[in-house]
Motif scaffolding. Structure first.
Motif, PDB file in Angstrom:
ATOM      1  N   ARG A  10     -14.924  34.930  19.740  1.00 27.04           N
ATOM      2  CA  ARG A  10     -15.147  33.529  20.111  1.00 27.04           C
ATOM      3  C   ARG A  10     -16.288  32.938  19.291  1.00 27.04           C
ATOM      4  O   ARG A  10     -16.205  31.819  18.790  1.00 27.04           O
ATOM      5  N   ARG A  11     -17.368  33.687  19.139  1.00 24.27           N
ATOM      6  CA  ARG A  11     -18.514  33.202  18.369  1.00 24.27           C
ATOM      7  C   ARG A  11     -18.173  33.025  16.899  1.00 24.27           C
ATOM      8  O   ARG A  11     -18.626  32.080  16.257  1.00 24.27           O
ATOM      9  N   LEU A  12     -17.382  33.922  16.349  1.00 23.64           N
ATOM     10  CA  LEU A  12     -16.941  33.775  14.961  1.00 23.64           C
ATOM     11  C   LEU A  12     -16.099  32.512  14.781  1.00 23.64           C
ATOM     12  O   LEU A  12     -16.268  31.780  13.803  1.00 23.64           O
ATOM     13  N   GLN A  13     -15.212  32.256  15.715  1.00 24.86           N
ATOM     14  CA  GLN A  13     -14.386  31.050  15.644  1.00 24.86           C
ATOM     15  C   GLN A  13     -15.244  29.792  15.713  1.00 24.86           C
ATOM     16  O   GLN A  13     -15.044  28.844  14.947  1.00 24.86           O
ATOM     17  N   GLN A  14     -16.199  29.776  16.631  1.00 30.94           N
ATOM     18  CA  GLN A  14     -17.075  28.618  16.771  1.00 30.94           C
ATOM     19  C   GLN A  14     -17.926  28.425  15.525  1.00 30.94           C
ATOM     20  O   GLN A  14     -18.071  27.313  15.025  1.00 30.94           O
ATOM     21  N   ALA A  15     -18.482  29.514  15.007  1.00 33.80           N
ATOM     22  CA  ALA A  15     -19.313  29.435  13.807  1.00 33.80           C
ATOM     23  C   ALA A  15     -18.505  28.934  12.615  1.00 33.80           C
ATOM     24  O   ALA A  15     -18.975  28.085  11.842  1.00 33.80           O
ATOM     25  N   ALA A  16     -17.294  29.441  12.465  1.00 35.66           N
ATOM     26  CA  ALA A  16     -16.443  29.008  11.353  1.00 35.66           C
ATOM     27  C   ALA A  16     -16.144  27.521  11.444  1.00 35.66           C
ATOM     28  O   ALA A  16     -16.277  26.789  10.455  1.00 35.66           O
ATOM     29  N   LEU A  17     -15.780  27.065  12.623  1.00 35.46           N
ATOM     30  CA  LEU A  17     -15.457  25.650  12.786  1.00 35.46           C
ATOM     31  C   LEU A  17     -16.668  24.773  12.476  1.00 35.46           C
ATOM     32  O   LEU A  17     -16.556  23.761  11.779  1.00 35.46           O
ATOM     33  N   GLU A  18     -17.836  25.169  12.958  1.00 32.63           N
ATOM     34  CA  GLU A  18     -19.059  24.407  12.674  1.00 32.63           C
ATOM     35  C   GLU A  18     -19.326  24.349  11.174  1.00 32.63           C
ATOM     36  O   GLU A  18     -19.621  23.280  10.627  1.00 32.63           O
ATOM     37  N   LEU A  19     -19.242  25.494  10.505  1.00 30.66           N
ATOM     38  CA  LEU A  19     -19.516  25.529   9.065  1.00 30.66           C
ATOM     39  C   LEU A  19     -18.468  24.767   8.269  1.00 30.66           C
ATOM     40  O   LEU A  19     -18.805  24.074   7.302  1.00 30.66           O
ATOM     41  N   TYR A  20     -17.214  24.860   8.659  1.00 29.59           N
ATOM     42  CA  TYR A  20     -16.158  24.116   7.964  1.00 29.59           C
ATOM     43  C   TYR A  20     -16.393  22.618   8.096  1.00 29.59           C
ATOM     44  O   TYR A  20     -16.157  21.859   7.152  1.00 29.59           O
ATOM     45  N   GLN A  21     -16.861  22.192   9.264  1.00 20.06           N
ATOM     46  CA  GLN A  21     -17.148  20.774   9.460  1.00 20.06           C
ATOM     47  C   GLN A  21     -18.369  20.344   8.645  1.00 20.06           C
ATOM     48  O   GLN A  21     -18.382  19.254   8.095  1.00 20.06           O
ATOM     49  N   GLU A  22     -19.384  21.190   8.599  1.00 19.01           N
ATOM     50  CA  GLU A  22     -20.620  20.855   7.883  1.00 19.01           C
ATOM     51  C   GLU A  22     -20.460  20.911   6.365  1.00 19.01           C
ATOM     52  O   GLU A  22     -20.906  20.008   5.658  1.00 19.01           O
ATOM     53  N   ARG A  23     -19.861  21.993   5.866  1.00 20.47           N
ATOM     54  CA  ARG A  23     -19.825  22.259   4.429  1.00 20.47           C
ATOM     55  C   ARG A  23     -18.454  22.113   3.800  1.00 20.47           C
ATOM     56  O   ARG A  23     -18.339  22.014   2.588  1.00 20.47           O
ATOM     57  N   GLY A  24     -17.436  22.246   4.606  1.00 23.78           N
ATOM     58  CA  GLY A  24     -16.081  22.301   4.082  1.00 23.78           C
ATOM     59  C   GLY A  24     -15.601  23.737   4.036  1.00 23.78           C
ATOM     60  O   GLY A  24     -16.397  24.674   3.941  1.00 23.78           O
ATOM     61  N   PHE A  25     -14.313  23.917   4.096  1.00 23.27           N
ATOM     62  CA  PHE A  25     -13.717  25.250   4.116  1.00 23.27           C
ATOM     63  C   PHE A  25     -14.019  26.023   2.835  1.00 23.27           C
ATOM     64  O   PHE A  25     -14.442  27.176   2.871  1.00 23.27           O
ATOM     65  N   ASP A  26     -13.788  25.387   1.690  1.00 21.78           N
ATOM     66  CA  ASP A  26     -13.943  26.075   0.411  1.00 21.78           C
ATOM     67  C   ASP A  26     -15.376  26.503   0.136  1.00 21.78           C
ATOM     68  O   ASP A  26     -15.603  27.481  -0.583  1.00 21.78           O
TER      69      ASP A  26
END
Length: 194
Positions: A10-26
Motif C-alpha cells: 500500500r505504501r509503495l502504491q501511495q509513494a508511486a502515485l505521489e511521485l508520478y504526480q510530482e515529477r512524472g512517470f518517466d
C-alpha cells in the motif's frame, strides 16, 4: 518501516502515485518510490515487476470478479445482459474507490507508457469476459464480439462518469448499454415486404 507485506504494498502504491504526480512517470525510479515508502528497492521488486504495475495492481482480482459475475448472471440472460450484470457488479467497487482512482487516472492519461499498459490490460480483461461468455455456452465468435462491444460500452460509461460524476456509474452503464442496443436496432435493414 512497514511490518506487513500488505502495508508495504500500500505504501509503495501511495509513494508511486505521489511521485508520478510530482515529477512524472518517466522521471521517477523504482528506487525513489521505495525510498519514499520507507522500504528498499528489493522490497519494491518483490511486490511489483516494474514501476508501471504499481498503478495496475488489482487487475487479476478484477478479471476474476468479472468472470465470476458473468458466470453467475441468470442463465436466461442474453450475452449483453450478462455482461451488463457483470459490469454493474464491478462498477460498485469502482465507485467506492473513486477518490483514490482519480489521481491514478490523471497520471495514466498524461503518460503514453501507462496508456499503452492500460490498453493491454483492457485487452486481457476483454478476453477474460469473452471466455466467461463461452463458458456460458455462447458461440466463440458471438462471445468475442459481445465482449469487445460490451467492454467498449463499459469504457464509454466509465469515461463519462470520470468526466462528470454527478450521475452515478451504474446509471451511465445502463445508458451506454441502452444506447448500444438502440444503435444496433437502428442499423438493421428494414425487412423486405412481399
Amino acid at each position: 518501516m512497514p511490518r506487513s507485506g500488505a502495508e508495504a504494498r500500500r505504501r509503495l502504491q501511495q509513494a508511486a502515485l505521489e511521485l508520478y504526480q510530482e515529477r512524472g512517470f518517466d522521471q521517477t525510479t523504482a528506487a525513489e518510490i521505495a525510498a519514499r515508502a520507507g522500504v528498499n528497492e528489493r522490497t519494491f521488486f518483490r511486490h511489483f515487476p516494474d514501476k508501471r504495475e504499481v498503478l495496475f495492481d488489482g487487475e487479476a482480482d478484477l478479471r476474476a470478479t468479472l468472470m465470476q459475475a458473468v458466470a453467475e448472471a441468470p442463465g436466461s440472460l442474453e450475452p449483453f445482459d450478462a455482461l451488463l450484470c457483470a459490469f454493474r457488479e464491478s462498477a460498485r467497487n469502482l465507485e467506492n474507490h473513486r477518490p483514490s482512482s482519480d489521481p491514478r487516472w490523471k497520471v495514466i492519461a498524461v503518460t503514453p507508457a501507462l496508456r499503452e499498459r492500460e490498453l493491454a490490460k483492457h485487452a486481457w480483461l476483454t478476453d477474460a469476459v469473452a471466455e466467461a461468455l463461452r463458458q456460458r455456452g455462447v458461440g466463440a465468435g458471438t462471445a468475442d464480439l459481445a465482449a469487445r462491444t460490451g467492454w467498449a460500452a463499459y469504457q464509454h460509461a466509465v469515461q463519462a462518469w470520470v468526466d462528470d460524476p454527478a450521475r452515478g456509474l451504474d446509471a451511465r452503464l445502463c445508458q451506454a448499454f441502452d444506447d448500444l442496443r438502440a444503435l444496433s436496432a437502428a442499423a438493421l435493414p428494414a425487412p423486405e415486404s412481399g
